[in-house]
Design an enzyme around this catalytic site. Structure first.
Site, PDB file in Angstrom:
ATOM      1  N   TYR A  51      54.247  80.767  53.088  1.00 22.82           N
ATOM      2  CA  TYR A  51      53.483  80.170  51.979  1.00 22.82           C
ATOM      3  C   TYR A  51      54.343  79.133  51.272  1.00 22.82           C
ATOM      4  O   TYR A  51      55.534  79.368  51.035  1.00 22.82           O
ATOM      5  CB  TYR A  51      53.053  81.238  50.968  1.00 22.82           C
ATOM      6  CG  TYR A  51      51.557  81.442  50.996  1.00 22.82           C
ATOM      7  CD1 TYR A  51      50.713  80.418  50.582  1.00 22.82           C
ATOM      8  CD2 TYR A  51      50.991  82.623  51.462  1.00 22.82           C
ATOM      9  CE1 TYR A  51      49.338  80.573  50.628  1.00 22.82           C
ATOM     10  CE2 TYR A  51      49.614  82.786  51.514  1.00 22.82           C
ATOM     11  CZ  TYR A  51      48.795  81.760  51.089  1.00 22.82           C
ATOM     12  OH  TYR A  51      47.434  81.900  51.141  1.00 22.82           O
ATOM     13  N   GLU A  53      52.799  76.715  48.575  1.00 26.54           N
ATOM     14  CA  GLU A  53      51.953  75.914  47.671  1.00 26.54           C
ATOM     15  C   GLU A  53      52.814  74.962  46.855  1.00 26.54           C
ATOM     16  O   GLU A  53      53.886  75.334  46.375  1.00 26.54           O
ATOM     17  CB  GLU A  53      51.195  76.846  46.725  1.00 26.54           C
ATOM     18  CG  GLU A  53      50.019  77.529  47.395  1.00 26.54           C
ATOM     19  CD  GLU A  53      49.340  78.535  46.479  1.00 26.54           C
ATOM     20  OE1 GLU A  53      49.861  78.798  45.373  1.00 26.54           O
ATOM     21  OE2 GLU A  53      48.297  79.069  46.883  1.00 26.54           O
ATOM     22  N   ASP A 206      38.885  55.397  56.593  1.00 28.61           N
ATOM     23  CA  ASP A 206      39.059  56.644  57.332  1.00 28.61           C
ATOM     24  C   ASP A 206      39.326  56.240  58.781  1.00 28.61           C
ATOM     25  O   ASP A 206      38.404  55.939  59.533  1.00 28.61           O
ATOM     26  CB  ASP A 206      37.790  57.486  57.205  1.00 28.61           C
ATOM     27  CG  ASP A 206      37.844  58.747  58.059  1.00 28.61           C
ATOM     28  OD1 ASP A 206      38.804  58.899  58.848  1.00 28.61           O
ATOM     29  OD2 ASP A 206      36.922  59.576  57.952  1.00 28.61           O
ATOM     30  N   THR A 232      42.458  61.984  60.556  1.00 25.97           N
ATOM     31  CA  THR A 232      42.754  63.240  61.245  1.00 25.97           C
ATOM     32  C   THR A 232      44.003  62.971  62.085  1.00 25.97           C
ATOM     33  O   THR A 232      44.439  61.822  62.231  1.00 25.97           O
ATOM     34  CB  THR A 232      41.612  63.656  62.190  1.00 25.97           C
ATOM     35  OG1 THR A 232      41.326  62.563  63.066  1.00 25.97           O
ATOM     36  CG2 THR A 232      40.356  64.047  61.447  1.00 25.97           C
ATOM     37  N   LYS A 235      43.123  63.160  67.129  1.00 28.33           N
ATOM     38  CA  LYS A 235      42.287  62.326  68.007  1.00 28.33           C
ATOM     39  C   LYS A 235      43.224  61.388  68.776  1.00 28.33           C
ATOM     40  O   LYS A 235      44.074  61.869  69.515  1.00 28.33           O
ATOM     41  CB  LYS A 235      41.234  61.597  67.177  1.00 28.33           C
ATOM     42  CG  LYS A 235      40.267  62.572  66.458  1.00 28.33           C
ATOM     43  CD  LYS A 235      39.164  61.834  65.747  1.00 28.33           C
ATOM     44  CE  LYS A 235      38.062  62.735  65.229  1.00 28.33           C
ATOM     45  NZ  LYS A 235      38.350  63.414  63.971  1.00 28.33           N
ATOM     46  N   ARG A 241      45.602  69.655  65.207  1.00 28.46           N
ATOM     47  CA  ARG A 241      44.459  69.446  64.306  1.00 28.46           C
ATOM     48  C   ARG A 241      44.949  69.430  62.870  1.00 28.46           C
ATOM     49  O   ARG A 241      45.570  70.392  62.422  1.00 28.46           O
ATOM     50  CB  ARG A 241      43.445  70.584  64.438  1.00 28.46           C
ATOM     51  CG  ARG A 241      42.944  70.859  65.807  1.00 28.46           C
ATOM     52  CD  ARG A 241      41.685  71.681  65.782  1.00 28.46           C
ATOM     53  NE  ARG A 241      40.553  70.811  65.587  1.00 28.46           N
ATOM     54  CZ  ARG A 241      40.066  70.004  66.539  1.00 28.46           C
ATOM     55  NH1 ARG A 241      40.583  69.990  67.738  1.00 28.46           N
ATOM     56  NH2 ARG A 241      39.057  69.218  66.288  1.00 28.46           N
TER      57      ARG A 241
HETATM   58  N1  PLP Z   1      36.442  61.130  59.858  1.00 30.35           N
HETATM   59  C1  PLP Z   1      36.005  60.640  61.020  1.00 30.35           C
HETATM   60  C2  PLP Z   1      35.818  59.167  61.148  1.00 30.35           C
HETATM   61  C3  PLP Z   1      35.707  61.510  62.068  1.00 30.35           C
HETATM   62  O1  PLP Z   1      35.239  61.021  63.219  1.00 30.35           O
HETATM   63  C4  PLP Z   1      35.896  62.890  61.894  1.00 30.35           C
HETATM   64  C5  PLP Z   1      35.626  63.859  62.964  1.00 30.35           C
HETATM   65  O2  PLP Z   1      35.211  63.607  64.030  1.00 30.35           O
HETATM   66  C6  PLP Z   1      36.334  63.349  60.649  1.00 30.35           C
HETATM   67  C7  PLP Z   1      36.607  62.442  59.645  1.00 30.35           C
HETATM   68  C8  PLP Z   1      36.435  64.798  60.335  1.00 30.35           C
HETATM   69  O3  PLP Z   1      37.456  65.420  60.883  1.00 30.35           O
HETATM   70  P1  PLP Z   1      37.483  67.022  60.969  1.00 30.35           P
HETATM   71  O4  PLP Z   1      36.525  67.372  62.025  1.00 30.35           O
HETATM   72  O5  PLP Z   1      38.900  67.250  61.318  1.00 30.35           O
HETATM   73  O6  PLP Z   1      37.111  67.539  59.626  1.00 30.35           O
END
Ligand code: PLP
Length: 433
Positions: A51, A53, A206, A232, A235, A241
């Site tokens: 842990y 935090e 994002d 993320t 990918k 993950r």
């Molecule tokens: N943002 C985008 C552009 C995504 O394509 C995804 C998932 O495919 C996410 C966020 C969310 O990721 P997670 O599935 O890890 O929550």
């Protein structure tokens, strides 16, 4: 203390079956990849026991000497992997995944019911960018904030920036979100910056899908124009993950992003960080700075280009006509078939991809397209030749699906087709009623 095989043969067997499935199939889901053994070793380590935090040096638990060292190393590598100056940019590596990372940003810079604009989900955006239907607010983002999506120009398959600008001037969002789950082209960050500035909005990217490509500088750099960048880590970046949030260190629109975002992650929305993930992420961020990684990302793009060209040759309509990144979006409607059935037929042949909405689709349950990505099979060593062959396999699958559709009425194929027919998609099936 037993290993998994002795302690739980049932789970062992399931893992082995999944491993075999991954090994045997052509993995073409654009958001998936195969991480390295080194990353998996870190993820499967004793780091999961701790842990911690808080942030390095400011923890709510004792015994964090090494965890602090790890998280600082991970932060430094994250900034280095994306070529960022640590005086201008900071990063939080604790988000549990992409959706929590996005929601953490929203709660950091917005008040409940403030307005946001992200790309509409049926046009390639992600649920967490504010998706809602006429009848339902679907994601937490659209429940707690007021969402007005922007869309593609259906004639070109490109983001309709003119319409985004007009709508933003009327809607006055406080946050504009770039980035997508199914968009084969770069975003025009400079244009989005201008629009955000004109209406006094934060600009966030994002980059979940393309973060590996950004790190390798094979696509446009969102950090040049955005205030906040989320991602993320599993990918195209090929890590474990997880999620990350990058933020400008200087205040933006009067907000100290560093403290707002760090506080939104903890104590705002999360408790203890997943230190095993942070360990795996640090390993993958070291990989991401290597010449091999850059070469890999170049191949991801050239392989995707080869796939797109072959599909074009075979007569397929691609949304936006092609691809600049790691994915293509195929509009199957001119072929007279939908993405759901093609996905199912290809699954039977161990070709794994996903059905996907394409602009103009009426149903999310039986969408008109498929999304095909190159990162995973490029990791497995596929060259352009492999992706040309993959396009041919997919074409064969489409032909078989069409043939089955042609033969179906009143024949024995009825049962088969029932099986093949669009499977329920638990979240989205409610949306079309
Ligand atoms: N943002 C985008 C552009 C995504 O394509 C995804 C998932 O495919 C996410 C966020 C969310 O990721 P997670 O599935 O890890 O929550």
């Amino acid at each position: 203390d037993y290993g998994l095989t002795e302690a739980d043969p049932e789970v062992r067997r399931i893992i082995d079956k999944e491993k075999e499935r991954q090994f045997k199939s052509l993995e073409l889901i654009a958001s998936e990849n195969f991480t390295s053994r080194a990353v998996m070793e870190a993820v499967g380590s004793c780091l999961t026991n701790k842990y911690s935090e808080g942030l390095p040096g400011k923890r709510y638990y004792g015994g964090n000497e090494y965890i602090d060292e790890l998280e600082i190393l991970c932060q430094q590598r994250a900034l280095a992997a994306f070529h960022l100056d640590g005086k201008k940019w900071g990063v939080n590596v604790q988000p549990l995944s992409g959706s929590p990372a996005n929601f953490e940003v929203y709660t950091a810079v917005l008040n409940p019911h403030d307005r946001i604009m992200g790309l509409d989900l049926p046009h390639g955006g992600h649920l967490s960018h504010g998706f809602m239907t006429a009848k339902r607010r679907v994601s937490g983002t659209s429940i707690y904030f007021e969402s007005m999506p922007y869309r593609l120009d259906e004639s070109t398959g490109l983001v309709d920036y003119d319409m985004l600008e007009k709508t933003a001037v009327l809607f006055r969002p406080k946050l504009i979100i770039a980035g997508a789950s199914a968009y084969p082209r770069d975003f025009d960050y400079a244009r989005m910056r201008k629009i955000a500035d004109a209406v006094g909005a934060f600009l966030m990217m994002d980059m979940a899908h393309i973060s590996g490509l950004v790190a390798a500088s094979v696509v446009a750099d969102p950090f040049e124009y955005c205030d906040i960048v989320t991602t993320t880590t599993h990918k195209s970046l090929r890590g474990p993950r997880g999620g990350m949030i990058f933020f400008k260190k200087d205040p933006v629109l009067g907000v100290d992003l560093e403290s707002a975002i760090n506080n939104a992650v903890f104590p705002g929305l999360q408790g203890g960080p997943h230190n095993h993930t942070i360990g795996g992420l640090a390993v993958s961020l070291k990989h991401a700075q290597s010449p091999e990684f850059k070469a890999y990302q170049n191949k991801v793009v050239s392989n995707c280009g080869a796939l797109a060209s072959r599909l074009n040759e075979l007569g397929y309509k691609l949304v936006s006509g092609g691809s600049d990144n790691h994915l293509v979006l195929v509009d199957l409607r001119p072929m007279g078939i939908d993405g759901a059935r093609v996905e199912k037929i290809l699954d039977l042949a161990s070709i794994t991809l996903n059905k996907n909405s394409v602009p103009g689709d009426k149903s999310a349950l039986v969408p008109g397209g498929i999304r095909i990505g190159s990162p995973a099979m490029t990791t497995r060593g596929f060259t352009e030749k492999g992706f040309v062959a993959t396009a041919d396999f997919i074409h064969e699958g489409v032909q078989i699906t069409l043939e089955a559709k042609r033969l179906v009425s009143g024949s024995k194929l009825q049962d088969f087709l029932k099986f093949v027919a669009a499977p329920d998609f638990p979240l989205l099936d409610k949306l079309s009623d």
